[in-house]
Design an enzyme around this catalytic site. Structure first.
Site, short mmCIF file in Angstrom:
data_model
loop_
_atom_site.label_atom_id
_atom_site.label_comp_id
_atom_site.label_asym_id
_atom_site.label_seq_id
_atom_site.Cartn_x
_atom_site.Cartn_y
_atom_site.Cartn_z
N ARG A 7 34.66 9.34 42.35
CA ARG A 7 36.09 9.37 41.98
C ARG A 7 36.66 10.77 42.10
O ARG A 7 37.78 10.97 42.58
CB ARG A 7 36.28 8.84 40.56
CG ARG A 7 36.23 7.32 40.49
CD ARG A 7 35.85 6.83 39.12
NE ARG A 7 36.84 7.10 38.10
CZ ARG A 7 36.58 7.07 36.78
NH1 ARG A 7 35.38 6.79 36.36
NH2 ARG A 7 37.54 7.30 35.92
N ARG A 45 32.11 1.90 30.68
CA ARG A 45 32.86 1.45 31.86
C ARG A 45 32.04 1.78 33.11
O ARG A 45 31.64 2.94 33.31
CB ARG A 45 34.19 2.20 31.89
CG ARG A 45 35.32 1.44 32.51
CD ARG A 45 36.62 2.21 32.36
NE ARG A 45 37.02 2.85 33.60
CZ ARG A 45 38.16 3.52 33.76
NH1 ARG A 45 39.01 3.62 32.76
NH2 ARG A 45 38.45 4.09 34.91
N LYS A 69 45.78 10.89 31.64
CA LYS A 69 47.03 10.26 32.08
C LYS A 69 47.32 8.98 31.29
O LYS A 69 48.45 8.77 30.87
CB LYS A 69 46.96 9.93 33.58
CG LYS A 69 46.65 11.12 34.47
CD LYS A 69 46.70 10.75 35.95
CE LYS A 69 45.61 9.81 36.42
NZ LYS A 69 44.27 10.41 36.47
N ARG A 114 47.99 7.65 44.83
CA ARG A 114 46.73 8.38 44.95
C ARG A 114 46.45 8.82 46.37
O ARG A 114 45.41 9.45 46.62
CB ARG A 114 45.60 7.46 44.51
CG ARG A 114 45.00 7.74 43.15
CD ARG A 114 43.94 6.70 42.94
NE ARG A 114 42.98 6.93 41.93
CZ ARG A 114 43.09 6.56 40.66
NH1 ARG A 114 44.20 6.06 40.21
NH2 ARG A 114 42.08 6.75 39.83
N ARG A 158 32.79 9.26 27.38
CA ARG A 158 33.44 7.95 27.45
C ARG A 158 32.45 6.89 27.94
O ARG A 158 32.46 5.76 27.49
CB ARG A 158 34.67 8.00 28.38
CG ARG A 158 35.51 6.73 28.32
CD ARG A 158 36.87 6.89 28.97
NE ARG A 158 36.82 6.72 30.41
CZ ARG A 158 37.90 6.81 31.19
NH1 ARG A 158 39.07 7.13 30.68
NH2 ARG A 158 37.79 6.63 32.49
P1 ADP Z 1 40.85 7.04 36.39
O1 ADP Z 1 40.34 6.90 34.98
O2 ADP Z 1 39.85 7.59 37.34
O3 ADP Z 1 42.17 7.71 36.49
P2 ADP Z 1 41.94 4.44 37.04
O4 ADP Z 1 41.75 3.58 35.84
O5 ADP Z 1 43.29 4.93 37.35
O6 ADP Z 1 40.89 5.61 36.96
O7 ADP Z 1 41.38 3.69 38.34
C1 ADP Z 1 40.10 3.10 38.38
C2 ADP Z 1 39.78 2.68 39.82
O8 ADP Z 1 40.76 1.75 40.31
C3 ADP Z 1 39.80 3.81 40.87
O9 ADP Z 1 38.59 4.53 40.89
C4 ADP Z 1 40.04 2.99 42.15
O10 ADP Z 1 38.91 2.31 42.58
C5 ADP Z 1 41.05 1.95 41.70
N1 ADP Z 1 42.45 2.45 41.83
C6 ADP Z 1 43.32 2.65 40.80
N2 ADP Z 1 44.51 3.09 41.25
C7 ADP Z 1 44.39 3.18 42.60
C8 ADP Z 1 45.27 3.59 43.64
N3 ADP Z 1 46.52 3.99 43.39
N4 ADP Z 1 44.80 3.55 44.92
C9 ADP Z 1 43.57 3.13 45.19
N5 ADP Z 1 42.68 2.76 44.26
C10 ADP Z 1 43.08 2.76 42.97
#
Ligand code: ADP
Length: 198
Positions: free
Chosen positions: A144, A133, A13, A88, A127
C-alpha cells in the site's frame, strides 16, 4: 465545500473525515469503505475486488470512479463532499474534475496530512494487532505504501499547480489535526464569501 483528504495509508484520513461529517454536515465518500462494504455483501463487485484489497494493490480506476459517480449523482442536495482515499491516481483525479464539472461543482481544497513513514508503520502494526484487517499485515501494508508513493504521490504537484493543496501536520494528536483542518476550511469559506461579495 468539497474537499479531498489526502495522504498515505494510515495518515488519519478516515478519522478526520468522520469528524467533518459530524461537525460540518459534509458527506464522506470513502472508496475504501465502499469497497469493503461491497466485499462483505458478497456482491459480484465485492468478489472481484477482495483479493486485490487484501494484497494492498489498487483496484482499477474505472471501478472506483463508478462508485464515486453513483454517490455524487444521488446526492444533489448535499452540503459538500469529503473525499477520503480517492482520488489515488492521476486518472482518478482527472475523472473527478470532469465529474464535478458535470454537476456544476468543483474540488475546493486538498488537505494533505503529512506523517513520517516510521510513524505510519508503527500505527498500522498497532491497528493490525487490534483489528486484524487483512491489508494491515506488514507485507500488504508495504504494498500500500509503495502504491501510494508510485501512483498517488504524483497528485501532489497536480493539485499544487491548481493552488488547491494545503499541508497539515499529521503527526500532531487527533484533536490538533482536526483544529488545523477546521482553520483551513474556515479560511477558505471566508475567502469564498469575500470573493462572491466582489
Ligand atoms: P487506507 O487505510 O490505506 O487509506 P483504504 O481503506 O482507503 O486504505 O483502502 C483500502 C484498499 O481499497 C486499498 O488498499 C485499495 O486496494 C482499495 N482502494 C481504496 N480506494 C481506492 C482507490 N481510490 N483506487 C484504487 N483502489 C482503492
Amino acid at each position: 465545500m468539497n474537499l479531498i483528504l489526502f495522504g498515505p495509508p494510515a495518515a488519519g484520513k478516515g478519522t478526520q473525515a468522520k469528524r467533518l461529517v459530524e461537525r460540518r454536515s459534509l458527506t464522506q465518500l470513502s472508496t475504501g469503505d465502499m469497497l469493503r462494504a461491497a466485499r462483505s455483501s458478497g456482491s459480484p463487485l465485492g468478489k472481484k475486488v477482495a483479493a486485490i484489497i487484501d494484497s494492498g494493490k489498487l483496484v482499477s480506476d474505472s471501478i472506483v470512479v463508478e462508485l464515486i459517480e453513483e454517490r455524487v449523482s444521488s446526492c444533489m442536495g448535499c452540503a459538500g463532499f469529503v473525499f477520503d482515499g480517492f482520488p489515488r491516481t492521476l486518472a482518478q483525479a482527472k475523472s473527478l474534475d470532469g465529474l464535478m464539472a458535470r454537476y456544476g461543482q468543483n474540488v475546493d481544497v486538498v488537505i494533505r496530512l503529512e506523517v513520517d513513514e516510521e510513524a505510519l508503520i508503527a500505527r498500522i502494526s498497532q491497528r493490525f494487532e487490534a483489528e486484524g484487517r487483512a491489508d494491515d499485515n506488514p507485507d500488504a501494508f508495504l504494498t500500500r505504501l509503495n502504491a501510494y508513493k508510485a501512483q498517488t504521490a504524483p497528485l501532489i504537484p497536480y493539485y499544487r499547480e491548481q493552488s488547491k493543496l494545503v499541508g497539515i501536520d499529521g503527526m500532531a494528536d487527533m484533536d490538533a489535526v482536526s483544529a488545523q483542518i477546521s482553520a483551513v476550511l474556515d479560511q477558505h469559506e471566508h475567502r469564498k464569501m469575500v470573493d462572491s461579495a466582489g
